[in-house]
Design a protein around this motif. Sequence first.
Motif, short mmCIF file in Angstrom:
data_model
loop_
_atom_site.label_atom_id
_atom_site.label_comp_id
_atom_site.label_asym_id
_atom_site.label_seq_id
_atom_site.Cartn_x
_atom_site.Cartn_y
_atom_site.Cartn_z
N LEU A 27 48.12 70.92 11.41
CA LEU A 27 47.65 69.94 10.43
C LEU A 27 46.19 69.58 10.72
N GLU A 28 45.88 69.30 11.98
CA GLU A 28 44.51 68.94 12.35
C GLU A 28 43.54 70.10 12.10
N LYS A 29 43.99 71.32 12.36
CA LYS A 29 43.15 72.50 12.10
C LYS A 29 42.84 72.63 10.61
N MET A 30 43.85 72.45 9.78
CA MET A 30 43.64 72.54 8.33
C MET A 30 42.75 71.39 7.84
N GLN A 31 42.92 70.20 8.41
CA GLN A 31 42.09 69.07 8.01
C GLN A 31 40.63 69.30 8.42
N SER A 32 40.41 69.85 9.60
CA SER A 32 39.04 70.17 10.03
C SER A 32 38.39 71.15 9.08
N ASP A 33 39.14 72.18 8.72
CA ASP A 33 38.64 73.20 7.80
C ASP A 33 38.31 72.59 6.44
N THR A 34 39.21 71.76 5.91
CA THR A 34 38.98 71.14 4.60
C THR A 34 37.81 70.16 4.66
N SER A 35 37.69 69.40 5.75
CA SER A 35 36.56 68.47 5.92
C SER A 35 35.25 69.23 5.95
N ALA A 36 35.23 70.38 6.62
CA ALA A 36 34.01 71.20 6.68
C ALA A 36 33.62 71.67 5.28
N ALA A 38 34.31 70.10 2.53
CA ALA A 38 33.88 68.91 1.79
C ALA A 38 32.54 68.38 2.30
N GLY A 39 32.17 68.81 3.48
CA GLY A 39 30.91 68.35 4.05
C GLY A 39 30.98 66.97 4.69
N LYS A 40 32.22 66.49 4.92
CA LYS A 40 32.38 65.18 5.56
C LYS A 40 33.82 65.03 6.05
N GLY A 41 34.00 64.13 7.01
CA GLY A 41 35.34 63.83 7.50
C GLY A 41 36.08 62.99 6.47
N ILE A 42 37.26 63.42 6.09
CA ILE A 42 37.96 62.72 5.02
C ILE A 42 39.40 62.34 5.38
N TYR A 43 39.76 62.48 6.66
CA TYR A 43 41.15 62.25 7.05
C TYR A 43 41.28 61.20 8.14
N PRO A 44 42.43 60.52 8.15
CA PRO A 44 42.71 59.62 9.27
C PRO A 44 43.10 60.42 10.53
N ARG A 45 43.19 59.72 11.62
CA ARG A 45 43.57 60.37 12.89
C ARG A 45 45.07 60.56 12.99
N LYS A 46 45.46 61.34 13.98
CA LYS A 46 46.87 61.68 14.19
C LYS A 46 47.76 60.43 14.29
N ASN A 47 47.27 59.37 14.96
CA ASN A 47 48.13 58.19 15.13
C ASN A 47 48.47 57.52 13.79
#
Length: 175
Positions: A27-36, A38-47
């Motif tokens: 999940l984190e890998k896919m979120q990193s890829d999607t954020s890249a 989008a050009g910005k961080g768009i997700y909350p953290r794992k907790n």
Amino acid sequence: HDLHSAEKRNIQVELKSRLTEEEYKELEKMQSDTSARAGKGIYPRKNYYQYLFAVLPSIQENSDKTKPSYGIFFSYSESLPVAVNIVIFFGSTATYLFGASLTHKLAARAPSHLHSQSMRAAKERGFAWYDIGGVDDARWPTLTYFKNQFGGAVLNYVGNVDLVLRPKLYKLYTI
């Protein structure tokens, strides 16, 4: 077209009630890829997810539509995770909360197929609506194009509302 493309490429979808540590990493890998993309961080953290999944029951455990529940939809290509959707189910509506995908698998149309399967799961459970979130041609042209492929109606409403389950913690959060 996109949905048939995913089916031809043997994209499989699985509804999960819990995530393993390995699935959290995916999940984190896919979120990193999607954020890249989008050009910005768009997700909350794992907790955030851990708390969400601890407080709410999964849709597989909850048939009472008057109580919110969640669904975690993973999409696989050749047995490897390539896209994920997190959906909240409540009342008559299934609401797409977060989604992510791997750029190198976008041609397989996994995100489109994943939404199609999330919609199907909602309909099978008696939900009347699937809220895919906001559209705006000027601010998010690519995202709006993606969302418009599913048809449906564009509704204007007030916006998101926080459902406060722990008032004291929420007060800290807002500070």
